[in-house]
Design a protein around this motif. Sequence first.
Motif, PDB file in Angstrom:
ATOM      1  N   LEU A  65       0.831  -1.209   0.000  1.00 57.23           N
ATOM      2  CA  LEU A  65       0.000   0.000   0.000  1.00 57.23           C
ATOM      3  C   LEU A  65       0.860   1.251   0.000  1.00 57.23           C
ATOM      4  N   LEU A  68       2.189   1.654  -3.471  1.00 59.51           N
ATOM      5  CA  LEU A  68       1.078   1.996  -4.362  1.00 59.51           C
ATOM      6  C   LEU A  68       0.797   3.490  -4.293  1.00 59.51           C
ATOM      7  N   PHE A 116      -6.959  -4.766  -8.779  1.00 59.30           N
ATOM      8  CA  PHE A 116      -6.575  -4.350  -7.433  1.00 59.30           C
ATOM      9  C   PHE A 116      -7.682  -4.739  -6.465  1.00 59.30           C
ATOM     10  N   GLU A 120      -6.945  -1.575  -2.111  1.00 58.15           N
ATOM     11  CA  GLU A 120      -5.981  -0.950  -3.023  1.00 58.15           C
ATOM     12  C   GLU A 120      -6.662   0.086  -3.915  1.00 58.15           C
TER      13      GLU A 120
END
Length: 179
Positions: A65, A68, A116, A120
């Motif tokens: 995360l 991301l 995802f 996400e």
Amino acid sequence: MTERLVPYQPLDLQEPADLVAAIRQRRGGQFINLDRMLLHSAPFATGWNAFLGEVRNNLGLDPKLRELGMCGVAILNRAEYEFIHHAPVFLSAGGTEEQVKAMRQIGSSPMSAGLFSQLEEDAIELTIQMTRSIEVDSALMKRLQSALGNSHLVELVGVIATYNMVSRFLVALQVTPEH
């Protein structure tokens, strides 16, 4: 390419010795171009090294995360340098090549369904909202708080805010990828 306004500090820079040693230690003995630009200001480089070291290495937030959010900011702010450095870390944290390719479309086209997880997707939406409009939808924040808890939500928001700072520095000073 236009001439760089602020040149990089040399790769063999030795002073200030303590700061140079700390940066090299965090980077496994190397300088990257970001470091070479930051080292024009010892106080700024000192703070950056300490702060970004904590953000990169000591959060409880899931590294996937974290990366991301970093990669999403990089794409939204056209900071290719940032994306090049963080996409491999995203992969090593459990991301896929397909997700990396899809991240290049963040903010410009819808994500492929199912690529995802819901968490996400919410993290991507948080990245978009924080980066583009600053204000964040309260329903999104409630979903993220429910999924992550307070500490990890604060860390995710902090990562996105931090990497907006990083990308703006990189783009304004035309920091380019290492060759």
